[in-house]
Design an enzyme around this catalytic site. Structure first.
Site, PDB file in Angstrom:
ATOM      1  N   LYS A  13       8.957   8.481  -0.299  1.00 57.54           N
ATOM      2  CA  LYS A  13       8.215   9.462  -1.111  1.00 57.54           C
ATOM      3  C   LYS A  13       7.301  10.333  -0.260  1.00 57.54           C
ATOM      4  O   LYS A  13       7.313  11.545  -0.367  1.00 57.54           O
ATOM      5  CB  LYS A  13       7.280   8.735  -2.095  1.00 57.54           C
ATOM      6  CG  LYS A  13       7.882   8.171  -3.305  1.00 57.54           C
ATOM      7  CD  LYS A  13       6.808   7.717  -4.301  1.00 57.54           C
ATOM      8  CE  LYS A  13       5.676   6.871  -3.758  1.00 57.54           C
ATOM      9  NZ  LYS A  13       6.022   5.558  -3.250  1.00 57.54           N
ATOM     10  N   ARG A  88       0.858   5.659 -11.111  1.00 55.69           N
ATOM     11  CA  ARG A  88       1.468   4.391 -10.725  1.00 55.69           C
ATOM     12  C   ARG A  88       1.410   3.363 -11.839  1.00 55.69           C
ATOM     13  O   ARG A  88       1.892   2.240 -11.672  1.00 55.69           O
ATOM     14  CB  ARG A  88       0.722   3.834  -9.534  1.00 55.69           C
ATOM     15  CG  ARG A  88       1.593   3.851  -8.258  1.00 55.69           C
ATOM     16  CD  ARG A  88       0.780   3.358  -7.191  1.00 55.69           C
ATOM     17  NE  ARG A  88       1.284   2.900  -5.981  1.00 55.69           N
ATOM     18  CZ  ARG A  88       1.196   3.576  -4.842  1.00 55.69           C
ATOM     19  NH1 ARG A  88       0.800   4.814  -4.825  1.00 55.69           N
ATOM     20  NH2 ARG A  88       1.537   2.995  -3.733  1.00 55.69           N
ATOM     21  N   ARG A 127       7.679   1.249   9.970  1.00 61.96           N
ATOM     22  CA  ARG A 127       6.984   2.528   9.818  1.00 61.96           C
ATOM     23  C   ARG A 127       5.711   2.562  10.675  1.00 61.96           C
ATOM     24  O   ARG A 127       5.024   1.563  10.801  1.00 61.96           O
ATOM     25  CB  ARG A 127       6.609   2.686   8.345  1.00 61.96           C
ATOM     26  CG  ARG A 127       6.211   4.098   8.002  1.00 61.96           C
ATOM     27  CD  ARG A 127       5.646   4.159   6.640  1.00 61.96           C
ATOM     28  NE  ARG A 127       6.625   4.252   5.587  1.00 61.96           N
ATOM     29  CZ  ARG A 127       6.353   4.036   4.317  1.00 61.96           C
ATOM     30  NH1 ARG A 127       5.156   3.633   3.946  1.00 61.96           N
ATOM     31  NH2 ARG A 127       7.283   4.158   3.413  1.00 61.96           N
ATOM     32  N   ARG A 162       0.130   0.155   9.334  1.00 60.55           N
ATOM     33  CA  ARG A 162      -0.874  -0.076   8.307  1.00 60.55           C
ATOM     34  C   ARG A 162      -0.905  -1.552   7.914  1.00 60.55           C
ATOM     35  O   ARG A 162       0.126  -2.207   7.912  1.00 60.55           O
ATOM     36  CB  ARG A 162      -0.538   0.767   7.064  1.00 60.55           C
ATOM     37  CG  ARG A 162      -0.963   2.201   7.200  1.00 60.55           C
ATOM     38  CD  ARG A 162      -0.339   3.130   6.170  1.00 60.55           C
ATOM     39  NE  ARG A 162      -0.125   2.564   4.852  1.00 60.55           N
ATOM     40  CZ  ARG A 162       0.552   3.187   3.876  1.00 60.55           C
ATOM     41  NH1 ARG A 162       1.058   4.397   4.090  1.00 60.55           N
ATOM     42  NH2 ARG A 162       0.727   2.620   2.717  1.00 60.55           N
ATOM     43  N   ARG A 173       3.556  -5.810  -2.748  1.00 59.21           N
ATOM     44  CA  ARG A 173       3.601  -4.426  -3.247  1.00 59.21           C
ATOM     45  C   ARG A 173       4.877  -4.173  -4.055  1.00 59.21           C
ATOM     46  O   ARG A 173       4.871  -3.424  -5.026  1.00 59.21           O
ATOM     47  CB  ARG A 173       3.497  -3.435  -2.089  1.00 59.21           C
ATOM     48  CG  ARG A 173       2.089  -3.362  -1.516  1.00 59.21           C
ATOM     49  CD  ARG A 173       2.059  -2.583  -0.218  1.00 59.21           C
ATOM     50  NE  ARG A 173       2.412  -1.187  -0.380  1.00 59.21           N
ATOM     51  CZ  ARG A 173       2.844  -0.414   0.613  1.00 59.21           C
ATOM     52  NH1 ARG A 173       2.982  -0.899   1.822  1.00 59.21           N
ATOM     53  NH2 ARG A 173       3.149   0.848   0.393  1.00 59.21           N
TER      54      ARG A 173
HETATM   55  P1  AMP Z   1       0.559   4.539  -0.780  1.00 66.31           P
HETATM   56  O1  AMP Z   1       0.230   5.231   0.504  1.00 66.31           O
HETATM   57  O2  AMP Z   1       0.907   5.501  -1.874  1.00 66.31           O
HETATM   58  O3  AMP Z   1       1.558   3.441  -0.614  1.00 66.31           O
HETATM   59  O4  AMP Z   1      -0.805   3.833  -1.269  1.00 66.31           O
HETATM   60  C1  AMP Z   1      -1.446   2.839  -0.514  1.00 66.31           C
HETATM   61  C2  AMP Z   1      -2.341   1.996  -1.403  1.00 66.31           C
HETATM   62  O5  AMP Z   1      -3.345   2.815  -2.017  1.00 66.31           O
HETATM   63  C3  AMP Z   1      -1.632   1.313  -2.564  1.00 66.31           C
HETATM   64  O6  AMP Z   1      -1.001   0.102  -2.202  1.00 66.31           O
HETATM   65  C4  AMP Z   1      -2.803   1.093  -3.531  1.00 66.31           C
HETATM   66  O7  AMP Z   1      -3.620   0.024  -3.130  1.00 66.31           O
HETATM   67  C5  AMP Z   1      -3.599   2.381  -3.356  1.00 66.31           C
HETATM   68  N1  AMP Z   1      -3.129   3.433  -4.280  1.00 66.31           N
HETATM   69  C6  AMP Z   1      -2.541   4.625  -3.961  1.00 66.31           C
HETATM   70  N2  AMP Z   1      -2.239   5.323  -5.049  1.00 66.31           N
HETATM   71  C7  AMP Z   1      -2.624   4.572  -6.113  1.00 66.31           C
HETATM   72  C8  AMP Z   1      -2.558   4.747  -7.509  1.00 66.31           C
HETATM   73  N3  AMP Z   1      -2.022   5.840  -8.077  1.00 66.31           N
HETATM   74  N4  AMP Z   1      -3.051   3.743  -8.295  1.00 66.31           N
HETATM   75  C9  AMP Z   1      -3.594   2.652  -7.775  1.00 66.31           C
HETATM   76  N5  AMP Z   1      -3.676   2.411  -6.461  1.00 66.31           N
HETATM   77  C10 AMP Z   1      -3.199   3.361  -5.625  1.00 66.31           C
END
Ligand code: AMP
Length: 219
Positions: A13, A88, A127, A162, A173
């Site tokens: 994404k 989400r 990654r 990360r 996740r």
């Molecule tokens: P991502 O980079 O989109 O995988 O986001 C990394 C982390 O940020 C996720 O595992 C969540 O802990 C938090 N996060 C990002 N976007 C959201 C969202 N829309 N709702 C809740 N937590 C989020």
């Protein structure tokens, strides 16, 4: 254009949203990136999100929703955007609908990028992200592998893995995605807004990007 990008962790994404946003001249709004930037600069928002992020859990809806509402107020968001990692949960999707209605905006399409789970786990653990400019690389794919190990091709910054990309966290996740985010596929399908692209580790990032553009009708 206003797009929502859906997909399990590892589906690509972020990479594709960034590339398409650049091409279309609209911002990619990545809630994960906003949280990471806040974490890095030690803001209150970053501190609130930290423990959830490290364990692979979702940050509470209220915090994320307020953050997105603020982001929608910025000038670059007025002409369109790609939402990457938001919504989400169903509660976030409903809050998004309310925000859009208030602004008189509509989502053009919710794109689900589907990937088999085992491909996603392999991708995530390979990654690497740039500490300085947040560019994303992947050791799995020749076309997005860094030219020099550990160094960002774009700005020379240090690449790192990360915390939430370590395997146990990744599995968690995936479970969180299945329970809380996957229902959004049905949500957008029912609204007639869903399109799907199937990817896998057999496709290069460029091939998947081509598919995405074709599916969205972007020239
Ligand atoms: P991502 O980079 O989109 O995988 O986001 C990394 C982390 O940020 C996720 O595992 C969540 O802990 C938090 N996060 C990002 N976007 C959201 C969202 N829309 N709702 C809740 N937590 C989020």
């Amino acid at each position: 254009m206003r797009y929502v990008f859906l997909g399990a962790p590892g589906a690509g994404k972020g990479t594709h949203a960034k590339k398409l946003a650049q091409k279309l001249g609209i911002p990619q709004i990545s809630t994960g990136e906003i949280f990471r930037a806040n974490l890095a600069s030690g803001t209150e928002l970053g501190k609130k999100a930290e423990s959830y992020m490290k364990s692979g859990a979702l940050v509470p809806d209220e915090i994320v929703i307020n953050m997105v509402e603020k982001r929608f107020g910025e000038s670059d968001a007025q002409k369109g955007f790609i939402l990457d990692g938001f919504p989400r949960t169903i509660a976030q999707a409903k809050a998004l609908d309310a925000m859009l209605e208030k602004k008189g905006w509509k989502i053009d399409c919710a794109l689900d990028i589907y990937i088999p789970i085992e491909d996603a786990v392999a991708r995530i653990s390979n990654r690497r992200t740039c500490r300085k400019c947040a560019a994303i690389f992947n050791l799995c794919f020749a076309d997005i592998r860094p030219k020099k190990e550990g160094v960002c091709d774009k700005c020379g910054g240090e690449l790192y893995q990360r915390d939430d990309e370590k395997e146990a966290t990744v599995r968690h996740r995936m479970d969180v995605y299945a329970a809380q985010t996957a229902p959004l596929i049905e949500y957008y399908k029912n609204k007639g807004l869903l399109k799907t692209v199937q990817t896998s580790n057999k496709l290069s990032a460029d091939q998947t990007f081509e598919l995405i553009q074709k599916t969205l009708g972007v020239k």
